[in-house]
Design a protein around this motif. Structure first.
Motif, short mmCIF file in Angstrom:
data_model
loop_
_atom_site.label_atom_id
_atom_site.label_comp_id
_atom_site.label_asym_id
_atom_site.label_seq_id
_atom_site.Cartn_x
_atom_site.Cartn_y
_atom_site.Cartn_z
N ARG A 40 0.83 -1.20 0.00
CA ARG A 40 0.00 0.00 0.00
C ARG A 40 0.86 1.26 0.00
N PHE A 41 1.86 1.32 0.85
CA PHE A 41 2.67 2.53 0.98
C PHE A 41 3.62 2.71 -0.20
N ALA A 42 3.93 1.64 -0.92
CA ALA A 42 4.83 1.75 -2.06
C ALA A 42 4.24 2.64 -3.15
N SER A 43 2.93 2.71 -3.26
CA SER A 43 2.29 3.52 -4.31
C SER A 43 2.03 4.96 -3.88
N TYR A 44 2.25 5.27 -2.62
CA TYR A 44 1.96 6.62 -2.12
C TYR A 44 3.05 7.61 -2.57
N VAL A 45 2.63 8.81 -2.96
CA VAL A 45 3.60 9.88 -3.17
C VAL A 45 3.70 10.75 -1.93
N TYR A 46 2.71 10.61 -1.06
CA TYR A 46 2.69 11.39 0.17
C TYR A 46 2.23 10.49 1.31
N GLU A 68 -8.19 5.16 6.60
CA GLU A 68 -8.93 6.31 7.13
C GLU A 68 -8.38 7.61 6.54
N ASP A 69 -7.05 7.73 6.45
CA ASP A 69 -6.45 8.96 5.94
C ASP A 69 -6.78 9.18 4.45
N GLU A 70 -6.88 8.11 3.68
CA GLU A 70 -7.17 8.24 2.26
C GLU A 70 -8.50 8.91 1.99
N ALA A 71 -9.42 8.82 2.92
CA ALA A 71 -10.73 9.45 2.75
C ALA A 71 -10.71 10.93 3.13
N ARG A 72 -9.63 11.37 3.74
CA ARG A 72 -9.55 12.76 4.23
C ARG A 72 -9.26 13.72 3.07
N PRO A 174 -6.70 9.39 -7.06
CA PRO A 174 -7.26 8.06 -6.84
C PRO A 174 -6.23 6.93 -6.71
N ARG A 175 -5.06 7.08 -7.34
CA ARG A 175 -4.07 6.00 -7.27
C ARG A 175 -3.05 6.20 -6.17
N HIS A 176 -2.35 7.33 -6.19
CA HIS A 176 -1.24 7.50 -5.26
C HIS A 176 -1.61 8.27 -3.99
#
Length: 180
Positions: A40-46, A68-72, A174-176
């Motif tokens: 999951r975290f590998a695709s995050y830019v932030y 939870e944070d992704e919905a913020r 939607p992706r990162h």
């Protein structure tokens, strides 16, 4: 059992965890959730500070906090002021503003850094366009209209050379999952 759960997705593992106590233990296993966390975290830019500074939290707790944070959509002041933002005026700003915006003049978009207190710093490869403009910001819920006023929300108002421009709306990619 844990190896079987590792080939499933997070929602399925959570559902299987409600089956019985043995499945619940396997579904909360660090082995299972460490793989999810890495993927999951590998695709995050932030990655928000709350997740970056999560020493001692299990991978299960980290994944749950990430969902939870992704919905913020509400930006914090720290987030607003720590990012570099590619800036361009919306077409609705009008021809006068579009004429000084590098993006609309086929150049690299300007980079804007928001500063606490409502000021900004603008960097542009197109000298003389946006670089000479004074850009102030405030949260869109500001009742006073003063630079830097209001409380963190998902919308930012900007004033360019003393003139308000359309509201900017922050959302999540939607992706990162970075703010856009």
């Amino acid at each position: 059992l844990e190896r079987v759960l590792m080939v499933l997705g997070m929602p399925e593992v959570a559902r299987f965890g409600a089956t019985c106590s043995r499945w619940a233990r396997a579904a909360r296993s660090e082995l299972v959730w460490a793989e999810f966390r890495l993927a999951r975290f590998a695709s995050y830019v932030y990655l928000p500070r709350s997740l970056r500074e999560a020493a001692g939290r299990s991978s299960y707790e980290m994944c749950r906090a990430a969902v939870e944070d992704e919905a913020r959509t509400v930006l914090s002041l720290d987030e607003l002021c720590s990012f570099e933002w590619c800036f361009r005026f919306k077409r609705a700003a009008g021809d006068n503003w579009l004429a000084v915006d590098p993006y609309w003049c086929d150049s690299t978009p300007a980079i804007v850094r928001f500063r606490p207190g409502g000021s900004t710093a603008v960097e542009s490869d197109a000298p003389g366009l946006l670089a000479d403009l004074k850009i102030e910001w405030r949260w869109a819920n500001s009742e006073t209209g003063l630079p830097g006023s209001g409380s963190p929300c998902g919308r930012i108002r900007a004033r360019v050379d003393g003139e308000d421009v359309p509201t900017y709306v922050a959302s999540r990619h939607p992706r990162h999952k970075g703010f856009i």
